[in-house]
Design an enzyme around this catalytic site. Structure first.
Site, short mmCIF file in Angstrom:
data_model
loop_
_atom_site.label_atom_id
_atom_site.label_comp_id
_atom_site.label_asym_id
_atom_site.label_seq_id
_atom_site.Cartn_x
_atom_site.Cartn_y
_atom_site.Cartn_z
N ILE A 1 -29.54 81.89 82.33
CA ILE A 1 -28.99 83.07 81.66
C ILE A 1 -29.57 83.18 80.25
O ILE A 1 -30.08 84.21 79.85
CB ILE A 1 -27.44 83.00 81.61
CG1 ILE A 1 -26.87 83.03 83.04
CG2 ILE A 1 -26.88 84.17 80.80
CD1 ILE A 1 -25.38 82.88 83.11
N ILE A 2 -29.46 82.09 79.46
CA ILE A 2 -30.00 82.06 78.10
C ILE A 2 -31.23 81.16 78.07
O ILE A 2 -31.22 80.09 78.67
CB ILE A 2 -28.94 81.54 77.12
CG1 ILE A 2 -27.73 82.48 77.09
CG2 ILE A 2 -29.51 81.38 75.71
CD1 ILE A 2 -26.59 81.97 76.23
N CYS B 1 -23.56 76.93 86.39
CA CYS B 1 -24.44 75.80 86.67
C CYS B 1 -23.60 74.67 87.26
O CYS B 1 -22.38 74.76 87.35
CB CYS B 1 -25.12 75.32 85.39
SG CYS B 1 -26.20 76.54 84.59
#
Length: 218
Positions: A56-57, A2
């Site tokens: 991602i999470i 990010c």
């Protein structure tokens, strides 16, 4: 991967002016986060944080900047490997998301600057602390995730990449000593970077931004 960007000014500013600056920094980092973007500006316009996201999470509720119910705000790049264990310790049922971002924010609220000693992973993050009226920044132990900063005429500026800071420098130029380091060692020593006036937060360091725009690291 990010991208994070932010600034802390010396004085209050108009919201649209801060938004423009955040856009300038965020746009240079867009390649780091193709899945989303966001920004946050304090009520007085003195503080602005921006983020571009690679999901991602917690794909649906992990957007940033993340603001909690007490006005703490975080922008974060990385992955915390023990976030599930920390979430349990902090009280799993009180969380709004399943993201490691919220775990860092809650950990900071509980333990303050010492929260970094409990994090296992790779990270670079900044948290606006409304109670201290200060920005806290931190980088992981091995410096896996990048974090650069500069004190400019506009105030303190930080980013995941140097090129996001360059537009805020009065006269961007190459740092000769850092260039010498690079030719000699293939990297820049200490906090130095190839841009004069821009430093990197060293691995395993964290600290608060002072009122004069300087960063106190420990």
């Amino acid at each position: 991967m990010c991208g994070i960007f932010g600034l802390v000014g010396h004085r209050p500013r108009a919201r649209d002016a801060v938004d423009r600056d955040l856009g300038r920094g965020r746009d240079t980092l867009r390649h780091r986060g193709p899945d989303g973007e966001g920004s946050w500006v304090s009520k007085d316009g003195r503080v602005g944080l921006a983020h571009v996201r690679l999901s991602i999470i917690d794909l649906t509720t992990g957007a940033q900047p993340m603001v909690d119910d007490r006005g703490y705000v975080i922008v974060y790049n990385g992955e915390i490997y023990n976030f599930i264990e920390l979430r349990d310790e902090l009280g799993r049922d009180t969380f709004r998301t399943t993201s490691d971002t919220e775990v860092i924010l809650r950990a900071y609220r509980r333990w303050g600057a010492e929260c970094v000693n409990r994090l296992r992973g790779m990270f670079a993050f900044a948290i606006w602390d409304p109670e201290r009226d200060a920005l806290f920044v931190a980088r992981d132990r091995f410096g896996i995730k990048p974090l650069y900063h500069a004190t400019t005429d506009a105030g303190f500026v930080f980013a995941s990449e140097m090129k996001a800071i360059a537009p805020f420098l009065a006269a961007p130029r190459v740092a000769e000593q850092a260039l010498s380091d690079y030719f000699t060692f293939q990297f820049c020593l200490g906090e130095k970077t190839l841009l004069e006036g821009v430093r990197q937060v060293p691995a395993a360091h964290a600290g608060y931004v002072r009122k004069d725009g300087a960063l106190d690291l420990r």
